[in-house]
Design a protein around this motif. Structure first.
Motif, PDB file in Angstrom:
ATOM      1  N   VAL A  21       0.831  -1.208   0.000  1.00 15.73           N
ATOM      2  CA  VAL A  21       0.000   0.000   0.000  1.00 15.73           C
ATOM      3  C   VAL A  21       0.863   1.254   0.000  1.00 15.73           C
ATOM      4  O   VAL A  21       0.670   2.156  -0.809  1.00 15.73           O
ATOM      5  CB  VAL A  21      -0.953   0.004   1.216  1.00 15.73           C
ATOM      6  CG1 VAL A  21      -1.805   1.276   1.227  1.00 15.73           C
ATOM      7  CG2 VAL A  21      -1.861  -1.220   1.169  1.00 15.73           C
ATOM      8  N   PHE A  22       1.813   1.333   0.930  1.00 20.24           N
ATOM      9  CA  PHE A  22       2.719   2.483   1.006  1.00 20.24           C
ATOM     10  C   PHE A  22       4.124   2.014   0.665  1.00 20.24           C
ATOM     11  O   PHE A  22       4.828   1.476   1.520  1.00 20.24           O
ATOM     12  CB  PHE A  22       2.680   3.101   2.404  1.00 20.24           C
ATOM     13  CG  PHE A  22       1.331   3.637   2.783  1.00 20.24           C
ATOM     14  CD1 PHE A  22       0.871   4.832   2.267  1.00 20.24           C
ATOM     15  CD2 PHE A  22       0.510   2.926   3.636  1.00 20.24           C
ATOM     16  CE1 PHE A  22      -0.376   5.331   2.612  1.00 20.24           C
ATOM     17  CE2 PHE A  22      -0.740   3.403   3.989  1.00 20.24           C
ATOM     18  CZ  PHE A  22      -1.184   4.616   3.469  1.00 20.24           C
ATOM     19  N   PRO A  23       4.570   2.217  -0.576  1.00 22.99           N
ATOM     20  CA  PRO A  23       5.793   1.578  -1.032  1.00 22.99           C
ATOM     21  C   PRO A  23       7.094   2.318  -0.776  1.00 22.99           C
ATOM     22  O   PRO A  23       8.157   1.741  -0.957  1.00 22.99           O
ATOM     23  CB  PRO A  23       5.557   1.469  -2.546  1.00 22.99           C
ATOM     24  CG  PRO A  23       4.730   2.675  -2.860  1.00 22.99           C
ATOM     25  CD  PRO A  23       3.843   2.891  -1.661  1.00 22.99           C
ATOM     26  N   CYS A  24       7.077   3.596  -0.384  1.00 20.41           N
ATOM     27  CA  CYS A  24       8.344   4.312  -0.307  1.00 20.41           C
ATOM     28  C   CYS A  24       8.257   5.541   0.586  1.00 20.41           C
ATOM     29  O   CYS A  24       7.204   5.905   1.093  1.00 20.41           O
ATOM     30  CB  CYS A  24       8.819   4.715  -1.705  1.00 20.41           C
ATOM     31  SG  CYS A  24       7.760   5.951  -2.472  1.00 20.41           S
ATOM     32  N   THR A  25       9.389   6.193   0.740  1.00 20.39           N
ATOM     33  CA  THR A  25       9.543   7.326   1.640  1.00 20.39           C
ATOM     34  C   THR A  25       8.613   8.478   1.329  1.00 20.39           C
ATOM     35  O   THR A  25       7.953   9.023   2.206  1.00 20.39           O
ATOM     36  CB  THR A  25      10.995   7.828   1.576  1.00 20.39           C
ATOM     37  OG1 THR A  25      11.861   6.783   1.977  1.00 20.39           O
ATOM     38  CG2 THR A  25      11.193   9.028   2.475  1.00 20.39           C
ATOM     39  N   ASP A  26       8.560   8.886   0.088  1.00 20.59           N
ATOM     40  CA  ASP A  26       7.795  10.078  -0.275  1.00 20.59           C
ATOM     41  C   ASP A  26       6.312   9.900   0.028  1.00 20.59           C
ATOM     42  O   ASP A  26       5.641  10.827   0.491  1.00 20.59           O
ATOM     43  CB  ASP A  26       7.982  10.384  -1.761  1.00 20.59           C
ATOM     44  CG  ASP A  26       7.540  11.793  -2.117  1.00 20.59           C
ATOM     45  OD1 ASP A  26       8.098  12.748  -1.554  1.00 20.59           O
ATOM     46  OD2 ASP A  26       6.612  11.928  -2.932  1.00 20.59           O
ATOM     47  N   ILE A  27       5.786   8.713  -0.201  1.00 21.04           N
ATOM     48  CA  ILE A  27       4.378   8.438   0.075  1.00 21.04           C
ATOM     49  C   ILE A  27       4.115   8.510   1.578  1.00 21.04           C
ATOM     50  O   ILE A  27       3.168   9.149   2.035  1.00 21.04           O
ATOM     51  CB  ILE A  27       3.987   7.035  -0.441  1.00 21.04           C
ATOM     52  CG1 ILE A  27       4.321   6.896  -1.928  1.00 21.04           C
ATOM     53  CG2 ILE A  27       2.515   6.769  -0.194  1.00 21.04           C
ATOM     54  CD1 ILE A  27       3.595   7.869  -2.810  1.00 21.04           C
ATOM     55  N   LEU A  28       4.962   7.867   2.356  1.00 11.54           N
ATOM     56  CA  LEU A  28       4.786   7.870   3.803  1.00 11.54           C
ATOM     57  C   LEU A  28       4.835   9.279   4.367  1.00 11.54           C
ATOM     58  O   LEU A  28       4.016   9.667   5.191  1.00 11.54           O
ATOM     59  CB  LEU A  28       5.879   7.017   4.451  1.00 11.54           C
ATOM     60  CG  LEU A  28       5.786   5.507   4.248  1.00 11.54           C
ATOM     61  CD1 LEU A  28       7.078   4.845   4.678  1.00 11.54           C
ATOM     62  CD2 LEU A  28       4.622   4.947   5.018  1.00 11.54           C
ATOM     63  N   GLY A  29       5.795  10.057   3.893  1.00 13.43           N
ATOM     64  CA  GLY A  29       5.983  11.392   4.422  1.00 13.43           C
ATOM     65  C   GLY A  29       4.839  12.336   4.152  1.00 13.43           C
ATOM     66  O   GLY A  29       4.580  13.250   4.938  1.00 13.43           O
ATOM     67  N   LYS A  30       4.127  12.128   3.052  1.00 13.12           N
ATOM     68  CA  LYS A  30       3.043  13.032   2.690  1.00 13.12           C
ATOM     69  C   LYS A  30       1.674  12.521   3.128  1.00 13.12           C
ATOM     70  O   LYS A  30       0.902  13.249   3.731  1.00 13.12           O
ATOM     71  CB  LYS A  30       3.057  13.269   1.180  1.00 13.12           C
ATOM     72  CG  LYS A  30       4.275  14.057   0.717  1.00 13.12           C
ATOM     73  CD  LYS A  30       4.268  14.289  -0.783  1.00 13.12           C
ATOM     74  CE  LYS A  30       5.474  15.115  -1.207  1.00 13.12           C
ATOM     75  NZ  LYS A  30       5.518  15.348  -2.670  1.00 13.12           N
TER      76      LYS A  30
END
Length: 215
Positions: free
Chosen positions: A55-64
């Protein structure tokens, strides 16, 4: 692989997102999002997407996305193996700690789910506001919480596990090896552990639990 939302798609005011029955969907977000996109997303529901792997594959997605997200529901995705992929997250690179508003996690019918969090966030992501966790029919899931997260669930009220392959509720991380870990759940009012044939312990290492001052 094509993504549902790429870096040219922006939803700065979107609060609720439901994604269901997209059988060819493999990735929801591109690894880079448009500025301010999904920054107000409160609720995300994902279901019946057979090829989706995370669902959340990487840093940028998690951060936003996680800055505003409060409710996450995932159900009947046959290929999904992980929810939060934080292997790339590095606080030294971002110079910031993300305090999430995440309150409710509902997971059902993910037969290949191996982990909720794939790696210790080491303080770069916090889940202090988490209140409710319900997980069912996840036969490949061996543990629920990483120790670094389990130690800080002071707002947790509901924890329900049903028909899962869980061997331990909280798993030991490298930082906790050999140490005595303290767990405190002062707000828990509902705890259900049902049909967990592989469950061996709450936590495999040395630990202690504390009661709240009113107990």
């Amino acid at each position: 692989m094509q993504t549902l939302f790429n870096e040219q798609v922006a939803f700065p005011n979107l609060k609720r997102l439901t994604i269901t029955h997209l059988n060819n969907l493999e990735i929801i977000w591109h690894n880079k999002l448009f500025a301010n996109s999904f920054c107000r997303l409160i609720s995300l529901k994902v279901g019946n997407c057979e090829k989706l792997s995370t669902v959340f594959p990487c840093t940028d997605i998690l951060g936003k996305v996680l800055k505003s997200l409060e409710v996450l529901s995932i159900y009947r995705c046959g290929s999904l193996e992980g929810v939060f992929e934080i292997a790339e997250f590095n606080v030294k690179q971002t110079h910031a700690v993300i305090d999430t508003k995440f309150k409710e996690l509902n997971i059902e019918g993910l037969p290949r789910l191996k982990h909720v969090w794939n790696k210790d966030p080491q303080g770069t992501l916090t889940f202090h506001d988490l209140e409710s966790v319900k997980v069912s029919y996840c036969g490949s899931l061996k543990n629920l919480f990483l120790a670094s997260i389990g130690k800080n669930l002071l707002q947790l009220q509901k924890l329900h596990l049903y028909w899962c392959g869980v061997e331990e509720i909280v798993t030991m991380g490298e930082q906790e090896a050999g140490a005595i870990v303290s767990f405190e759940f002062p707000q828990v009012t509902s705890l259900k552990l049902e049909v967990l044939p592989r469950l061996q312990c709450f936590y495999p290492g040395k630990h202690m639990t504390r009661q709240c001052g009113k107990c």
